[in-house]
Design a protein around this motif. Structure first.
Motif, PDB file in Angstrom:
ATOM      1  N   GLN A  45       1.003  -1.270  -0.028  1.00 21.57           N
ATOM      2  CA  GLN A  45       0.013   0.050  -0.076  1.00 21.57           C
ATOM      3  C   GLN A  45       1.330   1.299  -0.107  1.00 21.57           C
ATOM      4  OE1 GLN A  45      -0.363  -2.011   2.195  1.00 21.57           O
ATOM      5  NE2 GLN A  45      -2.337  -3.514   2.629  1.00 21.57           N
ATOM      6  N   ALA A  46       1.639   0.989   0.605  1.00 24.28           N
ATOM      7  CA  ALA A  46       2.568   2.123   1.117  1.00 24.28           C
ATOM      8  C   ALA A  46       3.546   2.684  -0.500  1.00 24.28           C
ATOM      9  CB  ALA A  46       3.897   2.125   1.989  1.00 24.28           C
ATOM     10  N   TRP A  47       3.936   2.128  -1.903  1.00 26.58           N
ATOM     11  CA  TRP A  47       4.674   1.817  -2.765  1.00 26.58           C
ATOM     12  C   TRP A  47       3.277   1.999  -3.916  1.00 26.58           C
ATOM     13  CZ3 TRP A  47       9.661   0.113  -1.929  1.00 26.58           C
ATOM     14  CH2 TRP A  47      10.481   0.889  -2.639  1.00 26.58           C
ATOM     15  N   LYS A  48       1.789   1.419  -3.725  1.00 21.19           N
ATOM     16  CA  LYS A  48       0.960   1.450  -4.594  1.00 21.19           C
ATOM     17  C   LYS A  48       0.096   2.769  -4.551  1.00 21.19           C
ATOM     18  CE  LYS A  48      -1.763  -1.644  -4.318  1.00 21.19           C
ATOM     19  NZ  LYS A  48      -2.845  -2.879  -4.020  1.00 21.19           N
ATOM     20  N   ARG A  49       0.281   3.601  -3.437  1.00 19.15           N
ATOM     21  CA  ARG A  49      -0.575   4.667  -3.437  1.00 19.15           C
ATOM     22  C   ARG A  49      -0.008   6.373  -4.226  1.00 19.15           C
ATOM     23  NH1 ARG A  49      -4.333   7.985  -1.024  1.00 19.15           N
ATOM     24  NH2 ARG A  49      -3.826  10.005  -0.799  1.00 19.15           N
ATOM     25  N   PRO A  50       1.812   6.132  -4.157  1.00 21.15           N
ATOM     26  CA  PRO A  50       1.994   6.849  -5.253  1.00 21.15           C
ATOM     27  C   PRO A  50       1.855   6.792  -6.434  1.00 21.15           C
ATOM     28  CG  PRO A  50       3.674   5.906  -3.447  1.00 21.15           C
ATOM     29  CD  PRO A  50       2.215   5.741  -2.999  1.00 21.15           C
ATOM     30  N   ILE A  51       2.377   5.413  -6.584  1.00 18.84           N
ATOM     31  CA  ILE A  51       2.016   4.914  -8.138  1.00 18.84           C
ATOM     32  C   ILE A  51       0.926   5.394  -8.600  1.00 18.84           C
ATOM     33  CG2 ILE A  51       1.850   2.915  -9.105  1.00 18.84           C
ATOM     34  CD1 ILE A  51       3.846   1.375  -8.008  1.00 18.84           C
ATOM     35  N   GLU A  56      -2.685   9.022 -11.981  1.00 15.84           N
ATOM     36  CA  GLU A  56      -3.864   9.946 -12.069  1.00 15.84           C
ATOM     37  C   GLU A  56      -3.145  11.564 -12.374  1.00 15.84           C
ATOM     38  OE1 GLU A  56      -7.116   7.946  -9.278  1.00 15.84           O
ATOM     39  OE2 GLU A  56      -6.176   9.521  -8.268  1.00 15.84           O
ATOM     40  N   GLY A  57      -2.406  11.386 -11.713  1.00 13.48           N
ATOM     41  CA  GLY A  57      -2.548  13.577 -12.573  1.00 13.48           C
ATOM     42  C   GLY A  57      -1.263  13.574 -13.930  1.00 13.48           C
ATOM     43  N   GLU A  58      -0.896  12.222 -14.742  1.00 13.47           N
ATOM     44  CA  GLU A  58      -0.588  12.322 -15.996  1.00 13.47           C
ATOM     45  C   GLU A  58      -1.385  12.130 -16.802  1.00 13.47           C
ATOM     46  OE1 GLU A  58       2.927  10.438 -18.415  1.00 13.47           O
ATOM     47  OE2 GLU A  58       3.012  10.667 -16.371  1.00 13.47           O
ATOM     48  N   LEU A  59      -2.291  11.492 -16.493  1.00 15.07           N
ATOM     49  CA  LEU A  59      -4.131  11.099 -16.808  1.00 15.07           C
ATOM     50  C   LEU A  59      -4.902  12.860 -16.908  1.00 15.07           C
ATOM     51  CD1 LEU A  59      -4.655   7.146 -16.949  1.00 15.07           C
ATOM     52  CD2 LEU A  59      -3.691   9.004 -19.189  1.00 15.07           C
ATOM     53  N   GLY A  60      -4.522  13.295 -15.747  1.00 18.80           N
ATOM     54  CA  GLY A  60      -5.530  14.166 -15.032  1.00 18.80           C
ATOM     55  C   GLY A  60      -6.999  13.792 -15.234  1.00 18.80           C
ATOM     56  N   GLU A  61      -6.922  12.331 -14.985  1.00 21.66           N
ATOM     57  CA  GLU A  61      -8.299  11.769 -14.412  1.00 21.66           C
ATOM     58  C   GLU A  61      -8.286  11.974 -13.012  1.00 21.66           C
ATOM     59  OE1 GLU A  61     -10.767   8.731 -16.577  1.00 21.66           O
ATOM     60  OE2 GLU A  61      -8.937   8.355 -16.302  1.00 21.66           O
ATOM     61  N   ALA A 266      -5.864   1.327 -23.308  1.00 22.60           N
ATOM     62  CA  ALA A 266      -4.685  -0.506 -22.169  1.00 22.60           C
ATOM     63  C   ALA A 266      -3.573   0.032 -22.946  1.00 22.60           C
ATOM     64  CB  ALA A 266      -5.124  -1.612 -22.950  1.00 22.60           C
ATOM     65  N   ARG A 267      -2.656   0.633 -24.057  1.00 21.85           N
ATOM     66  CA  ARG A 267      -1.124   0.441 -24.659  1.00 21.85           C
ATOM     67  C   ARG A 267      -1.131   1.524 -22.731  1.00 21.85           C
ATOM     68  NH1 ARG A 267       2.511  -1.069 -28.016  1.00 21.85           N
ATOM     69  NH2 ARG A 267       0.079  -1.517 -29.385  1.00 21.85           N
ATOM     70  N   ASP A 268      -2.088   2.872 -22.814  1.00 22.85           N
ATOM     71  CA  ASP A 268      -1.284   3.454 -22.189  1.00 22.85           C
ATOM     72  C   ASP A 268      -1.219   3.771 -21.212  1.00 22.85           C
ATOM     73  OD1 ASP A 268      -1.414   4.840 -24.529  1.00 22.85           O
ATOM     74  OD2 ASP A 268      -3.395   6.577 -24.633  1.00 22.85           O
ATOM     75  N   LEU A 269      -2.471   3.168 -20.310  1.00 22.45           N
ATOM     76  CA  LEU A 269      -2.105   2.708 -19.117  1.00 22.45           C
ATOM     77  C   LEU A 269      -1.229   1.359 -18.653  1.00 22.45           C
ATOM     78  CD1 LEU A 269      -5.935   1.601 -17.868  1.00 22.45           C
ATOM     79  CD2 LEU A 269      -4.575   3.651 -16.836  1.00 22.45           C
ATOM     80  N   ILE A 270      -0.505   0.293 -19.540  1.00 19.98           N
ATOM     81  CA  ILE A 270       0.006  -0.159 -19.121  1.00 19.98           C
ATOM     82  C   ILE A 270       1.391   0.927 -19.149  1.00 19.98           C
ATOM     83  CG2 ILE A 270       1.816  -2.646 -20.191  1.00 19.98           C
ATOM     84  CD1 ILE A 270      -1.413  -3.079 -21.759  1.00 19.98           C
ATOM     85  N   GLU A 271       1.682   1.347 -20.021  1.00 24.60           N
ATOM     86  CA  GLU A 271       2.993   1.920 -20.524  1.00 24.60           C
ATOM     87  C   GLU A 271       2.979   2.812 -19.058  1.00 24.60           C
ATOM     88  OE1 GLU A 271       5.926   5.105 -23.112  1.00 24.60           O
ATOM     89  OE2 GLU A 271       3.980   3.546 -24.062  1.00 24.60           O
ATOM     90  N   HIS A 276       5.748   4.229 -13.477  1.00 23.59           N
ATOM     91  CA  HIS A 276       5.704   5.349 -12.389  1.00 23.59           C
ATOM     92  C   HIS A 276       5.871   4.188 -11.089  1.00 23.59           C
ATOM     93  CE1 HIS A 276       4.229   8.931 -13.850  1.00 23.59           C
ATOM     94  NE2 HIS A 276       3.101   8.604 -14.043  1.00 23.59           N
ATOM     95  N   PHE A 277       5.856   2.559 -11.476  1.00 26.92           N
ATOM     96  CA  PHE A 277       6.409   1.478 -10.843  1.00 26.92           C
ATOM     97  C   PHE A 277       7.712   1.336 -10.980  1.00 26.92           C
ATOM     98  CE2 PHE A 277       7.807  -2.166 -10.030  1.00 26.92           C
ATOM     99  CZ  PHE A 277       6.507  -3.063  -8.895  1.00 26.92           C
ATOM    100  N   ILE A 278       8.377   1.466 -11.673  1.00 25.01           N
ATOM    101  CA  ILE A 278       9.505   2.388 -11.675  1.00 25.01           C
ATOM    102  C   ILE A 278      10.036   3.233 -10.818  1.00 25.01           C
ATOM    103  CG2 ILE A 278      11.831   2.827 -12.988  1.00 25.01           C
ATOM    104  CD1 ILE A 278      10.753   0.991 -15.512  1.00 25.01           C
TER     105      ILE A 278
END
Length: 390
Positions: A45-51, A56-61, A266-271, A276-278
């Motif tokens: 959870q500690a790593w998932k939230r910032p991801i 969301e910030g990059e997508l503006g959603e 789908a492609r955008d979300l995977i990328e 952001h996981f990295i």
């Protein structure tokens, strides 16, 4: 015909200096004992939230996790000049009208379950209240009069007024991050979304004991007779090389996006998720430690059938090499384990694999070498959505 699910596995080795990435109830670094050695531990959870927030910030959603929907909506209505009593009554109606008998809630209409919904839903629910204002005013007047006539009914909740299908439709809307990370909402039909992403807790690949950091805060305006600092404390920090693992169920993600009309979602979300996981880091004590490293190795594999973690490679704690440092031996351990997995499982179901590293490229062991994380993330998206062989 049966078609196995497809997974994108992501493995990371990341060296982090003195830090406290995830605190326990005593404000000390979390730890776990594994392989008869204490390791620093960072919850998923500690790593998932910032991801999630970065995606969301990059997508503006943006999405929100909340139990205070009624309170937030009431304030929104008050800000648009609704009377306080009517705003609070209307906002409560979104909880009472969402389904038969309403969503389970506390006396202040705080929902029992944590809702996970698009932030834009507040504006949509406000518009629904505006459209139904006459009915809401009439219901509030009737409820107030009934409570005045019979004191026993003062605590009785009002009957639902808003259209339940419309309220439920708003509360079950999705964002990209909801399609990625899933949503538990069993109370509403179509509210539950199976998570496409699984993130494992991170841990140091070697023994990592907390180290004390004694510090003082200087009093800039000392009074006569004051000596020493204004505040004395001991904090605990750890340092080490972390193994991090995540997997994306590509089949589940594509299914979650069935109603999304955008062809490249789908492609955008995977990328985006891969990137952001990295790059994401937990925020705990960041102002005092600034632990902003990046991974030293990112390895990915796209497979049909099931995900495979490399965490078992580090059940035996990695020993520092003769010159010091755990990163080089950890890299060797992971590389050897990846080769063992390929030997045991085979490569028939592996669609693609590759890596990016600060060290010498390892094409023979870890697949295609990518010069940058951008290139690696794009390659992950391409491989993940490659049509299966006929």
């Amino acid at each position: 015909m049966y078609a196995p699910a497809r997974y994108l596995d992501l493995h990371i080795l990341q060296a982090v200096p003195a830090a406290n990435l995830n605190r326990n109830e005593f404000q000390d670094p979390k730890s776990i004992t594994w392989g008869n050695a204490e390791r620093t531990f960072v919850s998923s959870q500690a790593w998932k939230r910032p991801i999630r927030l970065a995606v969301e910030g990059e997508l503006g959603e943006y999405a929100a996790r909340t139990r205070t929907l009624a309170r937030v909506l009431a304030q929104h209505l008050k800000d648009t000049d609704w009377p306080d009593d009517l705003a609070e009554f209307a906002a409560a109606q979104t909880v009472l009208s969402a389904k038969k008998d309403g969503l389970k809630h506390e006396s202040d209409f705080r929902t029992k379950a944590m809702l996970y919904l698009p932030r834009a839903v507040i504006a949509d629910l406000a518009e629904l209240c505006h459209d139904s204002r006459a009915e809401l005013e009439e219901a509030l007047t009737a409820h107030t009069a009934e409570a005045a006539d019979d004191p026993k009914k003062r605590r009785k909740e009002p009957a639902p007024v808003l259209n339940s299908k419309q309220v439920a439709r708003h509360l079950t809307r999705r964002t990209a991050s909801i399609n990625l990370f899933g949503r538990m909402l069993a109370e509403l039909a179509d509210g539950h979304v199976e998570a496409a992403v699984q993130i494992a807790p991170a841990f140091t690949v070697h023994r990592s004991d907390p180290q004390p950091d004694y510090f003082t805060t200087v009093e800039d305006w000392p009074q006569h007779g004051d000596k020493g600092g204004a505040h004395l404390e001991t904090a605990f920090l750890t340092a080490g090389v972390f193994y991090r693992f995540a997997t994306v169920n590509i089949t589940e993600l594509v299914a979650n996006l069935t109603h999304d009309a955008r062809p490249d979602t789908a492609r955008d979300l995977i990328e985006l998720f891969t990137w952001h996981f990295i790059m994401a880091m937990p925020g705990s004590r960041k102002t005092a430690t600034a632990p902003h490293t990046i991974p030293d190795l990112v390895r990915y594999a796209v497979r049909d059938a099931r995900p495979i973690s490399y965490s078992a490679a580090f059940e035996r704690p990695v020993q520092a090499d003769a010159r010091g440092g755990h990163l080089a031996p950890a890299l060797t351990t992971l590389t050897d384990y990846a080769a063992a997995i390929d030997r045991l499982v085979g490569t028939r179901r592996r669609i693609a694999h590759g890596h990016a590293t600060t060290h010498t490229p390892l094409e023979r062991q870890l697949g295609t070498h990518h010069a940058s994380f951008d290139d690696l993330a794009a390659a992950c998206a391409t491989a993940a959505l490659t049509a299966p062989a006929v």
